[in-house]
Design an enzyme around this catalytic site. Sequence first.
Site, mmCIF file in Angstrom:
data_model
loop_
_atom_site.group_PDB
_atom_site.id
_atom_site.type_symbol
_atom_site.label_atom_id
_atom_site.label_comp_id
_atom_site.label_asym_id
_atom_site.label_seq_id
_atom_site.Cartn_x
_atom_site.Cartn_y
_atom_site.Cartn_z
ATOM 1 N N LYS A 1 -42.221 34.396 36.721
ATOM 2 C CA LYS A 1 -42.935 33.596 37.729
ATOM 3 C C LYS A 1 -43.466 32.282 37.140
ATOM 4 C CE LYS A 1 -45.980 36.772 38.829
ATOM 5 N NZ LYS A 1 -45.539 37.879 37.967
ATOM 6 N N ARG B 1 -52.311 39.448 44.290
ATOM 7 C CA ARG B 1 -51.855 40.592 43.514
ATOM 8 C C ARG B 1 -52.264 41.904 44.172
ATOM 9 N NH1 ARG B 1 -51.302 37.756 38.358
ATOM 10 N NH2 ARG B 1 -50.347 39.096 36.815
ATOM 11 N N ARG C 1 -42.278 36.597 24.292
ATOM 12 C CA ARG C 1 -42.485 35.215 24.734
ATOM 13 C C ARG C 1 -43.605 34.490 23.988
ATOM 14 N NH1 ARG C 1 -44.389 36.416 30.988
ATOM 15 N NH2 ARG C 1 -46.449 37.241 30.482
ATOM 16 N N ARG D 1 -49.673 35.155 24.109
ATOM 17 C CA ARG D 1 -50.787 35.690 24.888
ATOM 18 C C ARG D 1 -51.278 36.996 24.277
ATOM 19 N NH1 ARG D 1 -49.062 35.326 31.134
ATOM 20 N NH2 ARG D 1 -50.231 37.268 31.099
ATOM 21 N N ARG E 1 -50.214 46.861 32.704
ATOM 22 C CA ARG E 1 -49.921 45.799 33.680
ATOM 23 C C ARG E 1 -48.842 46.248 34.663
ATOM 24 N NH1 ARG E 1 -48.948 40.984 29.674
ATOM 25 N NH2 ARG E 1 -48.369 39.769 31.493
HETATM 26 P P1 AMP Z 1 -50.578 36.371 34.584
HETATM 27 O O1 AMP Z 1 -50.756 35.124 33.774
HETATM 28 O O2 AMP Z 1 -50.249 36.081 36.014
HETATM 29 O O3 AMP Z 1 -49.616 37.337 33.954
HETATM 30 O O4 AMP Z 1 -51.999 37.101 34.612
HETATM 31 C C1 AMP Z 1 -52.599 37.572 33.417
HETATM 32 C C2 AMP Z 1 -53.741 38.489 33.731
HETATM 33 O O5 AMP Z 1 -54.745 37.756 34.465
HETATM 34 C C3 AMP Z 1 -53.413 39.677 34.619
HETATM 35 O O6 AMP Z 1 -52.886 40.780 33.895
HETATM 36 C C4 AMP Z 1 -54.792 39.991 35.226
HETATM 37 O O7 AMP Z 1 -55.612 40.651 34.296
HETATM 38 C C5 AMP Z 1 -55.366 38.581 35.429
HETATM 39 N N1 AMP Z 1 -55.027 38.040 36.769
HETATM 40 C C6 AMP Z 1 -54.209 36.989 37.065
HETATM 41 N N2 AMP Z 1 -54.110 36.784 38.379
HETATM 42 C C7 AMP Z 1 -54.890 37.749 38.955
HETATM 43 C C8 AMP Z 1 -55.195 38.097 40.299
HETATM 44 N N3 AMP Z 1 -54.651 37.429 41.323
HETATM 45 N N4 AMP Z 1 -56.038 39.148 40.507
HETATM 46 C C9 AMP Z 1 -56.579 39.819 39.491
HETATM 47 N N5 AMP Z 1 -56.325 39.577 38.202
HETATM 48 C C10 AMP Z 1 -55.484 38.544 37.926
#
Ligand code: AMP
Length: 226
Positions: free
Chosen positions: A22, A96, A135, A169, A180
Amino acid sequence: MDGSPVRQSANLILLGAPGAGKGTQARLLAERFGLTQISTGELLREAAKAGTQAGAAAAEIMQRGDLVPDEIVTQALADRLDAGDVGGVIFDGYPRSVAQAHALDALLAARGRTITAAISLDVYPESIAERICGRFTCSTCGEGYHDRFKLPQIAGECEVCGGGDFSRRVDDTTETVLTRLATYAEQTAPVEEFYANRALLKKTDAMGAIGAVASRLSACVEEALA
Ligand code: AMP
């Protein structure tokens, strides 16, 4: 960049499991269509780095692989939407959960906007851990790389900005990835049905080379914006 009214008011959502691509694809689409990429994960990582109270609370939860509470994420998203003229937006990582999908409707309605389309990136579940765990990102410009699928052409040098500092990360570890994925299956996967029921869902095959996926996705976006 095309400043047509349709693109200027577009609200596209990218859905898909962690590691589906994404972030990478949202970045490419944003460039190609002149949209603003809004990644809630990135907003939370920035808040954590800045050491805000919300950021500190989020950091611990993110490291575990759980979802950050709605009030923190939705507030961060609202602040970003209100920070200057964002134009057309591509949402990456939000909603989410079905509750967040309702919250997004409300956030957009309050700003005179509606969802244009939700596009899901479909990948084989067994490919996900490998996609995530290899990554890394250029710390200067944010370009994404992968140990197996996309190494910089000159080792240690970013192809885009020439920088030599890369980061991984803290939540891209095998243990966190399992949490996750479970969180995704339980809370995020139902969001697809939410948009399918409103005839807003488009599905894309997201396996294969980044460029090939980007072409398929671009065709989907062209169709959504037509
Ligand atoms: P991402 O960068 O989209 O993979 O998000 C990394 C982490 O941020 C996720 O595993 C969640 O812990 C948190 N996170 C990101 N977006 C959301 C969301 N919309 N709702 C809740 N937690 C989020």
